[in-house]
Structures are given as structure tokens and as C-alpha cells.
Design an enzyme around this catalytic site. Structure first.
Site, PDB file in Angstrom:
ATOM      1  N   ASP A   9       0.834  -1.206   0.000  1.00  0.00           N
ATOM      2  CA  ASP A   9       0.000   0.000   0.000  1.00  0.00           C
ATOM      3  C   ASP A   9       0.866   1.252   0.000  1.00  0.00           C
ATOM      4  O   ASP A   9       1.603   1.504   0.956  1.00  0.00           O
ATOM      5  CB  ASP A   9      -0.886   0.002   1.256  1.00  0.00           C
ATOM      6  CG  ASP A   9      -1.743   1.260   1.343  1.00  0.00           C
ATOM      7  OD1 ASP A   9      -2.754   1.330   0.622  1.00  0.00           O
ATOM      8  OD2 ASP A   9      -1.387   2.190   2.108  1.00  0.00           O
ATOM      9  N   TYR A  23       2.753   9.952  -0.496  1.00  0.00           N
ATOM     10  CA  TYR A  23       3.906   9.457   0.282  1.00  0.00           C
ATOM     11  C   TYR A  23       5.230   9.779  -0.422  1.00  0.00           C
ATOM     12  O   TYR A  23       6.290   9.695   0.188  1.00  0.00           O
ATOM     13  CB  TYR A  23       3.837   7.941   0.517  1.00  0.00           C
ATOM     14  CG  TYR A  23       2.608   7.446   1.252  1.00  0.00           C
ATOM     15  CD1 TYR A  23       1.744   8.320   1.913  1.00  0.00           C
ATOM     16  CD2 TYR A  23       2.296   6.094   1.299  1.00  0.00           C
ATOM     17  CE1 TYR A  23       0.613   7.859   2.567  1.00  0.00           C
ATOM     18  CE2 TYR A  23       1.172   5.626   1.957  1.00  0.00           C
ATOM     19  CZ  TYR A  23       0.326   6.516   2.578  1.00  0.00           C
ATOM     20  OH  TYR A  23      -0.785   6.057   3.224  1.00  0.00           O
ATOM     21  N   SER A  39     -10.886   6.038   0.604  1.00  0.00           N
ATOM     22  CA  SER A  39     -10.187   6.006   1.888  1.00  0.00           C
ATOM     23  C   SER A  39     -10.684   7.179   2.715  1.00  0.00           C
ATOM     24  O   SER A  39     -10.925   8.261   2.174  1.00  0.00           O
ATOM     25  CB  SER A  39      -8.673   6.107   1.655  1.00  0.00           C
ATOM     26  OG  SER A  39      -7.990   6.135   2.884  1.00  0.00           O
ATOM     27  N   GLN A  91     -10.589   2.285   2.983  1.00  0.00           N
ATOM     28  CA  GLN A  91      -9.416   2.188   3.868  1.00  0.00           C
ATOM     29  C   GLN A  91      -9.531   3.283   4.934  1.00  0.00           C
ATOM     30  O   GLN A  91      -9.537   4.467   4.614  1.00  0.00           O
ATOM     31  CB  GLN A  91      -8.132   2.358   3.044  1.00  0.00           C
ATOM     32  CG  GLN A  91      -6.886   2.090   3.880  1.00  0.00           C
ATOM     33  CD  GLN A  91      -5.600   2.320   3.107  1.00  0.00           C
ATOM     34  OE1 GLN A  91      -4.866   3.266   3.380  1.00  0.00           O
ATOM     35  NE2 GLN A  91      -5.294   1.452   2.158  1.00  0.00           N
ATOM     36  N   LYS A 123       2.788  -1.296   8.918  1.00  0.00           N
ATOM     37  CA  LYS A 123       4.076  -0.825   8.370  1.00  0.00           C
ATOM     38  C   LYS A 123       5.174  -1.090   9.384  1.00  0.00           C
ATOM     39  O   LYS A 123       4.999  -0.889  10.583  1.00  0.00           O
ATOM     40  CB  LYS A 123       3.982   0.682   8.085  1.00  0.00           C
ATOM     41  CG  LYS A 123       5.316   1.339   7.721  1.00  0.00           C
ATOM     42  CD  LYS A 123       5.997   1.983   8.928  1.00  0.00           C
ATOM     43  CE  LYS A 123       7.408   2.446   8.617  1.00  0.00           C
ATOM     44  NZ  LYS A 123       8.134   2.914   9.817  1.00  0.00           N
ATOM     45  N   SER A 124       6.313  -1.541   8.887  1.00  0.00           N
ATOM     46  CA  SER A 124       7.519  -1.586   9.716  1.00  0.00           C
ATOM     47  C   SER A 124       8.708  -1.493   8.782  1.00  0.00           C
ATOM     48  O   SER A 124       8.633  -1.923   7.636  1.00  0.00           O
ATOM     49  CB  SER A 124       7.596  -2.875  10.537  1.00  0.00           C
ATOM     50  OG  SER A 124       8.822  -2.890  11.251  1.00  0.00           O
ATOM     51  N   ARG A 179      10.372  -7.346  12.759  1.00  0.00           N
ATOM     52  CA  ARG A 179       8.972  -6.991  13.043  1.00  0.00           C
ATOM     53  C   ARG A 179       8.079  -7.242  11.827  1.00  0.00           C
ATOM     54  O   ARG A 179       6.911  -7.589  11.965  1.00  0.00           O
ATOM     55  CB  ARG A 179       8.865  -5.531  13.496  1.00  0.00           C
ATOM     56  CG  ARG A 179       9.458  -5.315  14.876  1.00  0.00           C
ATOM     57  CD  ARG A 179       8.979  -4.026  15.503  1.00  0.00           C
ATOM     58  NE  ARG A 179       9.660  -2.848  15.010  1.00  0.00           N
ATOM     59  CZ  ARG A 179      10.767  -2.330  15.542  1.00  0.00           C
ATOM     60  NH1 ARG A 179      11.330  -2.911  16.593  1.00  0.00           N
ATOM     61  NH2 ARG A 179      11.314  -1.241  15.045  1.00  0.00           N
ATOM     62  N   ASN A 203       4.838  -9.528  12.215  1.00  0.00           N
ATOM     63  CA  ASN A 203       3.489  -9.044  11.902  1.00  0.00           C
ATOM     64  C   ASN A 203       2.739  -9.952  10.924  1.00  0.00           C
ATOM     65  O   ASN A 203       1.521  -9.864  10.817  1.00  0.00           O
ATOM     66  CB  ASN A 203       3.557  -7.619  11.321  1.00  0.00           C
ATOM     67  CG  ASN A 203       4.026  -6.597  12.348  1.00  0.00           C
ATOM     68  OD1 ASN A 203       4.068  -6.877  13.546  1.00  0.00           O
ATOM     69  ND2 ASN A 203       4.393  -5.405  11.887  1.00  0.00           N
TER      70      ASN A 203
HETATM   71  P1  NAP Z   1       1.031   1.308  11.960  1.00  0.00           P
HETATM   72  O1  NAP Z   1       1.267   0.280  10.930  1.00  0.00           O
HETATM   73  O2  NAP Z   1      -0.142   1.171  12.853  1.00  0.00           O
HETATM   74  O3  NAP Z   1       2.285   1.431  12.899  1.00  0.00           O
HETATM   75  C1  NAP Z   1       3.580   1.632  12.405  1.00  0.00           C
HETATM   76  C2  NAP Z   1       4.487   1.884  13.598  1.00  0.00           C
HETATM   77  O4  NAP Z   1       4.511   0.745  14.457  1.00  0.00           O
HETATM   78  C3  NAP Z   1       5.903   2.165  13.184  1.00  0.00           C
HETATM   79  O5  NAP Z   1       6.436   3.125  14.084  1.00  0.00           O
HETATM   80  C4  NAP Z   1       6.609   0.812  13.375  1.00  0.00           C
HETATM   81  O6  NAP Z   1       7.963   1.026  13.699  1.00  0.00           O
HETATM   82  C5  NAP Z   1       5.844   0.232  14.549  1.00  0.00           C
HETATM   83  N1  NAP Z   1       5.729  -1.222  14.491  1.00  0.00           N
HETATM   84  C6  NAP Z   1       5.359  -1.988  13.435  1.00  0.00           C
HETATM   85  N2  NAP Z   1       5.341  -3.294  13.774  1.00  0.00           N
HETATM   86  C7  NAP Z   1       5.710  -3.358  15.064  1.00  0.00           C
HETATM   87  C8  NAP Z   1       5.888  -4.443  15.968  1.00  0.00           C
HETATM   88  N3  NAP Z   1       5.659  -5.702  15.612  1.00  0.00           N
HETATM   89  N4  NAP Z   1       6.282  -4.143  17.239  1.00  0.00           N
HETATM   90  C9  NAP Z   1       6.513  -2.872  17.619  1.00  0.00           C
HETATM   91  N5  NAP Z   1       6.361  -1.803  16.804  1.00  0.00           N
HETATM   92  C10 NAP Z   1       5.970  -2.050  15.536  1.00  0.00           C
HETATM   93  O7  NAP Z   1       0.973   2.792  11.330  1.00  0.00           O
HETATM   94  P2  NAP Z   1       1.039   3.463   9.883  1.00  0.00           P
HETATM   95  O8  NAP Z   1       2.329   3.256   9.233  1.00  0.00           O
HETATM   96  O9  NAP Z   1       0.560   4.840  10.101  1.00  0.00           O
HETATM   97  O10 NAP Z   1      -0.091   2.684   9.058  1.00  0.00           O
HETATM   98  C11 NAP Z   1       0.179   1.555   8.223  1.00  0.00           C
HETATM   99  C12 NAP Z   1      -0.028   1.897   6.772  1.00  0.00           C
HETATM  100  O11 NAP Z   1      -1.356   2.409   6.554  1.00  0.00           O
HETATM  101  C13 NAP Z   1       0.872   3.018   6.238  1.00  0.00           C
HETATM  102  O12 NAP Z   1       2.190   2.589   5.998  1.00  0.00           O
HETATM  103  C14 NAP Z   1       0.115   3.431   4.992  1.00  0.00           C
HETATM  104  O13 NAP Z   1       0.398   2.503   3.944  1.00  0.00           O
HETATM  105  C15 NAP Z   1      -1.334   3.308   5.449  1.00  0.00           C
HETATM  106  N6  NAP Z   1      -1.929   4.604   5.872  1.00  0.00           N
HETATM  107  C16 NAP Z   1      -2.986   5.099   5.156  1.00  0.00           C
HETATM  108  C17 NAP Z   1      -3.580   6.305   5.511  1.00  0.00           C
HETATM  109  C18 NAP Z   1      -4.757   6.832   4.723  1.00  0.00           C
HETATM  110  O14 NAP Z   1      -5.133   8.011   4.902  1.00  0.00           O
HETATM  111  N7  NAP Z   1      -5.349   6.040   3.865  1.00  0.00           N
HETATM  112  C19 NAP Z   1      -3.086   7.035   6.610  1.00  0.00           C
HETATM  113  C20 NAP Z   1      -2.012   6.503   7.326  1.00  0.00           C
HETATM  114  C21 NAP Z   1      -1.458   5.287   6.963  1.00  0.00           C
HETATM  115  P3  NAP Z   1       9.163   0.326  12.854  1.00  0.00           P
HETATM  116  O15 NAP Z   1       8.988   0.735  11.424  1.00  0.00           O
HETATM  117  O16 NAP Z   1      10.398   0.900  13.479  1.00  0.00           O
HETATM  118  O17 NAP Z   1       9.024  -1.157  13.069  1.00  0.00           O
END
Ligand code: NAP
Length: 282
Positions: free
Chosen positions: A49, A54, A141, A163, A232-233, A238, A242
Site C-alpha cells: 500500500d 507518500y 479512503s 481504507q 508498516k515496519s 517486526r 506481523n
Molecule cells: P502502523 O502500521 O499502525 O504502525 C507503524 C508503527 O509501528 C511504526 O512506528 C513501526 O515502527 C511500529 N511497528 C510496526 N510493527 C511493530 C511491531 N511488531 N512491534 C513494535 N512496533 C511495531 O501505522 P502506519 O504506518 O501509520 O499505518 C500503516 C499503513 O497504513 C501506512 O504505511 C500506509 O500505507 C497506510 N496509511 C494510510 C492512511 C490513509 O489516509 N489512507 C493514513 C495513514 C497510513 P518500525 O517501522 O520501526 O518497526
């Protein structure tokens, strides 16, 4: 993780979509992207995604090519940014996304945020891209029920995915129920609440009982509710952790305990506030 354990969700347009995917928000340089995508590929993720906003479609496309992952094994999502909405702008911006991603089609294209002034023009472009098979599925989204209802008044094709932000502190059950009723698959962004929920004591207790990490408990909870997820990581360990969520189950009491953590706490913008939906959509 074997392929057999990877669940797929059927979309209303007949296509299927992996329930687990990988979010690439904030992966900003080629080396980091390559390491993350290689780890994700090893761990069995097929769905990736990204978004025009981005600024990393090009390095994602390059990572796929450098790692020689066949296009047929990929499910690629991108999203049209607010600045690119409107009929012509959408068509032009998707052409550019395809070039950057080095592909000739997208599996799923999403409207990133509902923008009132370009609402139907953008969707007309989406319908054309689908008709021309440049995009296999179209979705939205950050749409709330009001946005979905408004879109349905003039859309020829209904969105098949919505989304939205979703995690234990923002479970959005009424919106999920509405998506289900409309045959729209809900896909959770920030499924881990961007790390905010990882310290929760209720989750920590369930995690220790299952000998799993808190992140795995949260992701498993989403899966059992039927949501698609895109954690995301940038850390290979991790990324693998996940994805290792298909060999255990949470029981009904654990599912309820996690559902009770909802406190309507957002980590991102609220579509209603940002786009003044109540004023603009009636
Ligand atoms: P997320 O996936 O909820 O959390 C990511 C955070 O958690 C990062 O800081 C990551 O750090 C950490 N993390 C990941 N796995 C972990 C684990 N197993 N243990 C501990 N920490 C962990 O947040 P997000 O990146 O905001 O959301 C995911 C995806 O959703 C985005 O990448 C994007 O593609 C999409 N998104 C879409 C929208 C929209 O408006 N449609 C908005 C926001 C996001 P590390 O990287 O250091 O592991």
C-alpha cells in the site's frame, strides 16, 4: 508462513485481495525500501500500500524490479492525492503513478481523502480507469457513511474497499457495519495505532497468555473481525512477526476485552473535521 495460510477477501467486483498487506508510508530511501520489501516478500506479503502523497512510488517500483518479484505475485494499491483530484488531474496523476511504480496496471486505486469540490469528477475518472482495465478495482479512503451515501447517489460503480484508520483505540464498529452492509471491504490503516496502543496493559496480558507480541494480538484481532490490514515496519524482524498471525486464535472473551478498549482516539486527521462534511454534503 505458507501460501495456504494467507487468507484472501473477495471484493464485490469479483476480484480477490490479500487480507494481510504491507504499508510503506514513511519508507523514504531506496536502501530502506529494498530491505523492507525484501523482508516482506520473504515473510509472504503480496499486497503493498502506497500513495501519491507518500512520495515513494518510484522507490517502491524500483524495489519490486531490483528484487525481481513477478508482477503477478503483487497486489499494488496507490491513492490519488488531494491535489490531484478532479477528472483530468486524476487521469494524469495515475499515468504518472504507473510510470513511477513501473507497472501497466494497478490492483486497487483509492481516493485518498474525500474532497467536496472534486467529489464526483474524481470518481468519474476512477470509473473510466476501471473500464479501461488500467485499474482492476476502485475504492475510497477515509470515507464516513455520509460520504459513501453521497457517492452512491451518482456513482455507476460502487467502491469495493474503504481504507480507514482502525485499531483498538478507534474500532469504528458502526462504520465497519455500514461498509459490510454496502459490500465494501474495510481495510485498517494504522492497524497498530502507529505504536500508541502497544503499551496497553489489557493487550499485554493477552499477549503473554498466548506467548505472542502485543502487535501480533492486535493484528490477529483485526483478522478475526474480517478487516484487511496493512501494518508498516522498516524492521525485518517486526515485518516477519506481523505476518505470523495465522496459527493462533483469540477466543470470544479476548475479542470482547479488546473491543472494550475503544476510546475514539485518532492518530490521524478526522475526515469530518478536516473536510467539514456536515456543512458541505447536505
Ligand atoms: P502502523 O502500521 O499502525 O504502525 C507503524 C508503527 O509501528 C511504526 O512506528 C513501526 O515502527 C511500529 N511497528 C510496526 N510493527 C511493530 C511491531 N511488531 N512491534 C513494535 N512496533 C511495531 O501505522 P502506519 O504506518 O501509520 O499505518 C500503516 C499503513 O497504513 C501506512 O504505511 C500506509 O500505507 C497506510 N496509511 C494510510 C492512511 C490513509 O489516509 N489512507 C493514513 C495513514 C497510513 P518500525 O517501522 O520501526 O518497526
Amino acid at each position: 508462513m505458507t501460501e495456504l495460510l494467507q487468507p484472501k477477501l473477495r471484493l464485490a467486483d469479483g476480484h480477490t485481495m490479500p487480507q494481510l498487506g504491507f504499508g510503506v508510508y514513511k519508507l523514504a530511501d531506496q536502501a530502506t525500501m529494498n530491505t523492507a520489501i525484501a523482508a516482506a516478500n520473504r515473510s509472504g506479503y503480496h499486497l503493498f500500500d502506497t500513495a501519491q502523497a507518500y512520495g515513494n512510488e518510484a522507490i517502491l517500483g524500483t524495489a519490486f524490479k531490483e528484487l525481481t518479484i513477478p508482477r503477478t505475485e503483487l497486489f499494488i494499491i496507490t491513492k490519488v492525492a488531494e491535489v490531484n483530484q478532479g477528472y483530468d488531474n486524476t487521469l494524469r496523476s495515475v499515468e504518472r503513478s504507473l510510470k513511477l511504480l513501473q507497472t501497466d496496471y494497478l490492483d486497487l486505486l483509492l481516493v485518498h481523502w474525500p474532497i467536496h469540490s472534486q467529489f464526483f469528477e474524481t470518481w468519474r475518472a476512477f470509473e473510466r480507469l476501471k473500464a479501461e482495465k488500467i485499474v482492476r478495482s476502485i475504492g475510497v479512503s477515509n470515507y464516513h457513511q455520509t460520504h459513501l451515501d453521497y457517492l452512491a447517489t451518482r456513482a455507476n460503480e460502487q467502491p469495493v474497499v474503504n481504507q480507514i484508520e482502525n485499531h483498538p483505540y478507534l474500532s469504528q464498529e458502526p462504520l465497519l457495519a455500514y461498509d459490510r452492509k454496502q459490500q465494501i471491504v474495510s481495510q485498517a490503516w494504522s492497524p497498530l495505532g502507529r505504536g500508541v496502543v502497544l503499551q496497553d496493559p489489557v493487550l499485554a496480558k493477552i499477549a503473554s497468555q498466548h506467548h505472542r507480541s502485543v502487535a501480533q494480538i492486535i493484528l490477529r484481532w483485526h483478522i478475526q473481525r474480517g478487516l484487511a490490514i496493512i501494518p508498516k515496519s522498516q524492521n525485518p524482524q517486526r515485518i516477519s512477526e506481523n505476518a505470523a498471525i495465522f496459527d493462533f486464535k483469540l477466543d470470544a472473551d479476548e475479542m470482547t476485552a479488546i473491543a472494550r478498549l475503544n476510546r475514539r482516539q485518532r492518530t490521524g486527521a478526522d475526515p469530518e473535521v478536516v473536510y467539514e462534511i456536515e456543512h458541505q454534503y447536505h
